[in-house]
Design an enzyme around this catalytic site. Structure first.
Site, PDB file in Angstrom:
ATOM      1  N   GLY A  31       0.807  -1.220   0.000  1.00 44.90           N
ATOM      2  CA  GLY A  31       0.000   0.000   0.000  1.00 44.90           C
ATOM      3  C   GLY A  31       0.835   1.263   0.000  1.00 44.90           C
ATOM      4  O   GLY A  31       2.022   1.228  -0.329  1.00 44.90           O
ATOM      5  N   ALA A  32       0.190   2.389   0.388  1.00 42.27           N
ATOM      6  CA  ALA A  32       0.793   3.726   0.256  1.00 42.27           C
ATOM      7  C   ALA A  32       1.325   3.850  -1.166  1.00 42.27           C
ATOM      8  O   ALA A  32       2.498   4.158  -1.395  1.00 42.27           O
ATOM      9  CB  ALA A  32       1.880   3.967   1.305  1.00 42.27           C
ATOM     10  N   HIS A  34       2.354   4.620  -4.948  1.00 44.84           N
ATOM     11  CA  HIS A  34       2.911   5.765  -5.669  1.00 44.84           C
ATOM     12  C   HIS A  34       3.046   5.391  -7.137  1.00 44.84           C
ATOM     13  O   HIS A  34       2.688   4.263  -7.538  1.00 44.84           O
ATOM     14  CB  HIS A  34       4.246   6.182  -5.038  1.00 44.84           C
ATOM     15  N   GLN A  35       3.624   6.327  -7.913  1.00 45.43           N
ATOM     16  CA  GLN A  35       3.729   6.108  -9.375  1.00 45.43           C
ATOM     17  C   GLN A  35       4.485   4.824  -9.714  1.00 45.43           C
ATOM     18  O   GLN A  35       4.206   4.194 -10.726  1.00 45.43           O
ATOM     19  CB  GLN A  35       4.432   7.305 -10.039  1.00 45.43           C
ATOM     20  N   HIS A  37       4.397   1.962  -8.093  1.00 46.14           N
ATOM     21  CA  HIS A  37       3.429   0.854  -8.032  1.00 46.14           C
ATOM     22  C   HIS A  37       2.501   0.898  -9.241  1.00 46.14           C
ATOM     23  O   HIS A  37       2.179  -0.126  -9.839  1.00 46.14           O
ATOM     24  CB  HIS A  37       2.553   0.969  -6.779  1.00 46.14           C
ATOM     25  N   GLU A 150      12.471  -2.777  -9.295  1.00 48.87           N
ATOM     26  CA  GLU A 150      13.919  -2.971  -9.108  1.00 48.87           C
ATOM     27  C   GLU A 150      14.474  -2.145  -7.949  1.00 48.87           C
ATOM     28  O   GLU A 150      15.633  -2.292  -7.605  1.00 48.87           O
ATOM     29  CB  GLU A 150      14.674  -2.621 -10.398  1.00 48.87           C
ATOM     30  N   SER A 187       9.178   5.572  -2.967  1.00 53.56           N
ATOM     31  CA  SER A 187       9.018   4.552  -1.935  1.00 53.56           C
ATOM     32  C   SER A 187       7.886   4.982  -1.018  1.00 53.56           C
ATOM     33  O   SER A 187       7.702   6.182  -0.786  1.00 53.56           O
ATOM     34  CB  SER A 187      10.316   4.459  -1.120  1.00 53.56           C
ATOM     35  N   ARG A 189       7.919   4.716   1.993  1.00 54.87           N
ATOM     36  CA  ARG A 189       8.560   5.312   3.174  1.00 54.87           C
ATOM     37  C   ARG A 189       8.816   6.807   2.998  1.00 54.87           C
ATOM     38  O   ARG A 189       8.968   7.521   3.988  1.00 54.87           O
ATOM     39  CB  ARG A 189       9.880   4.625   3.466  1.00 54.87           C
TER      40      ARG A 189
END
Ligand code: PAF
Length: 282
Positions: A31-32, A34-35, A37, A150, A187, A189
């Site tokens: 989750g969380a 971003h582009q 994903h 990657e 990320s 994070r």
């Protein structure tokens, strides 16, 4: 849009859709989104008839309870993000109970030594947790292809090894790192960084690019010394490791060989947030 929280419901739904020709693309995430994903999902949609995305913060891969507690959980926003790509994407967002059925433990995996390097050395048990959850998810979704970024290059190699060793019928597809405008690798994070730290974190990719240049005519040890010094100049950062390793075995590069592919791998703290990144060196 179909969102499942129970594996039995997801399995039943996929069984209904599956024919001999159906190709299922699977993007496992915590989750969380971003582009980065979203790019994995786009790749999956290009090459499969069905795309499934899992959103699950897997407790067994966190060696640090504080990190697990602080990991961003943004399910509603994630679903909205996925909808912008396609309402046909199937989401599986299970509870810990649905996945682990009361036994929230990881199984021990062997990855021919890949697990002892870098992230494995600094995060004990991490790759057992990753192997445990990814294998469980593959058994539930039964994908044709599965997509991994990657940015977590060691994870990508480890998942490939697990699939090979357990002869799982899925093809693992690695996809390039997505970066912010300042070069910071995307990320989940990054959400925990202050605006200032997010800007400063541009130093990570800048240093990796300089390391790549230096690796053209310097030894691995010289390049490692260069990177270490760069971060010493910036006390807001705490460098955990920078290693130059063979892409296939992840063993440290002692003496350069023309027949091997090398990558620089970094883990660094800023603002108490641990960030990782890597770059292909040759
Ligand atoms: O890369 C991640 O987000 C996680 O390690 C994964 C593959 C979803 C397993 O929990």
């Amino acid at each position: 849009m179909n969102i499942f929280s129970k594996k039995s419901d997801l399995k039943a739904h996929l069984d209904n859709l599956r024919t001999a020709k159906t190709k299922i693309g699977f993007v496992p995430t915590m989750g969380a989104l971003h582009q980065g994903h979203l790019s994995l999902m786009k790749e999956s949609m290009k090459n499969n008839s069905i795309t499934v995305v899992s959103i699950f913060v897997n407790p067994t891969q966190f060696n640090n309870p504080e990190d697990l507690k602080k990991y961003p959980r943004t399910l509603e926003r994630d679903v909205e993000n996925i909808k912008t790509l396609s309402k046909d994407i199937i989401v599986y967002a299970p509870t810990v109970e649905d996945i682990y059925e009361g036994n929230t433990k990881s199984v021990a995996f062997e990855y021919d030594g890949l697990e002892f390097q870098m992230e494995g050395a600094h995060r004990p048990g991490h790759f057992d947790g990753v192997g445990t959850i990814v294998k469980k998810l593959f058994e539930i979704v039964q994908p044709t292809n599965s997509y991994f970024g990657e940015k977590d290059f060691q994870q990508l190699q480890i998942v490939k090894k697990m699939v090979e060793k357990h002869q799982l019928p899925v093809k693992i597809q690695g996809c390039p790192i997505h970066r912010e405008n300042n070069g910071l690798a995307m990320s989940s994070r990054n959400e925990r960084l202050s605006t200032e730290a997010r800007n400063e974190a541009a130093l990570i990719f800048k240093t990796l690019k300089n390391a790549k240049k230096k690796f053209e005519n310097q030894s691995a040890n010289e390049v490692i010394a260069f990177v270490t010094k760069e971060f010493e100049k910036h006390p807001n950062f705490q460098l955990e490791y920078f290693e130059i390793a063979d892409e296939a075995t992840l063993l440290p590069c002692k003496r350069k060989s023309k027949t091997k592919k090398y990558r620089g791998f970094i883990a660094v703290f800023i603002d108490n947030v641990r960030l990782i990144d890597n770059i292909s060196l040759n």
